[in-house]
Design a protein around this motif. Sequence first.
Motif, mmCIF file in Angstrom:
data_model
loop_
_atom_site.group_PDB
_atom_site.id
_atom_site.type_symbol
_atom_site.label_atom_id
_atom_site.label_comp_id
_atom_site.label_asym_id
_atom_site.label_seq_id
_atom_site.Cartn_x
_atom_site.Cartn_y
_atom_site.Cartn_z
ATOM 1 N N ALA A 155 -61.876 -40.395 -10.118
ATOM 2 C CA ALA A 155 -61.008 -40.981 -11.138
ATOM 3 C C ALA A 155 -59.619 -40.337 -11.145
ATOM 4 C CB ALA A 155 -61.639 -40.848 -12.516
ATOM 5 N N ARG A 156 -59.568 -39.017 -10.919
ATOM 6 C CA ARG A 156 -58.295 -38.300 -10.915
ATOM 7 C C ARG A 156 -58.319 -37.301 -9.765
ATOM 8 N NH1 ARG A 156 -56.934 -35.201 -16.075
ATOM 9 N NH2 ARG A 156 -57.234 -37.226 -17.028
ATOM 10 N N PRO A 157 -57.851 -37.719 -8.574
ATOM 11 C CA PRO A 157 -57.947 -36.861 -7.385
ATOM 12 C C PRO A 157 -57.226 -35.520 -7.515
ATOM 13 C CG PRO A 157 -57.398 -39.098 -6.762
ATOM 14 C CD PRO A 157 -57.328 -39.033 -8.257
ATOM 15 N N GLY A 158 -56.238 -35.416 -8.347
ATOM 16 C CA GLY A 158 -55.500 -34.162 -8.471
ATOM 17 C C GLY A 158 -56.045 -33.206 -9.512
ATOM 18 N N HIS A 159 -57.221 -33.416 -10.028
ATOM 19 C CA HIS A 159 -57.800 -32.570 -11.084
ATOM 20 C C HIS A 159 -58.189 -31.223 -10.474
ATOM 21 C CE1 HIS A 159 -60.377 -31.211 -14.331
ATOM 22 N NE2 HIS A 159 -59.932 -32.217 -15.073
ATOM 23 N N GLY A 160 -57.359 -30.220 -10.710
ATOM 24 C CA GLY A 160 -57.557 -28.902 -10.103
ATOM 25 C C GLY A 160 -58.828 -28.210 -10.562
#
Length: 189
Positions: A155-160
């Motif tokens: 859903a949010r590829p940049g979620h660290g």
Amino acid sequence: MAAGELAWLRPGAAGGAAVAVRLGRFSPAPPFWAAPADARWGSVGAGLARAARLLAAGLPAAAGRAYARSLRAAVAAAGAPPLAPAAAALKAELHAGLAEAQLRLGLPAPAAANAGRALALSPAHLGARYARGVALAAMMDLEAAREDLLAVLRARPGHGGARRELGRVRGAARERDARLATRLGKMFA
């Protein structure tokens, strides 16, 4: 003050004139459930905002109590099921916030349960899915944690945070599998 009681008020400096006030009657506030629905849900929303501020200030125990209090108010405000979409979203936010506070307090089992409740109300809630993934990883349910964390990353590829936690989960799974292989090797050697 009780009805009929007299009080003297001295505003400002000590030398100012005193004012006498007598309470004619006292009307207590109506019970929470007797208030109009808008007022009840407004109170629940205010409780959510207060709990979020406490969590942001680094006070997870106080935030957890505030989230729990707001959840009890939401139950009283909800009325008969089913919940309206706005009410369900607000209740999902409360469960997700409580799950985050419980994670910070080191309580993964209740955190996973509350995150699951939030996801039951709002399946697309990323914060609740991430919190459940972290809680499941802490309880060593690595496969379920991996699924939740992968869903967050889809859903949010940049979620660290999800990326870091997924790396920990994969490492823990490799270690678990290596220990199992060693034990099985000793058993059949």
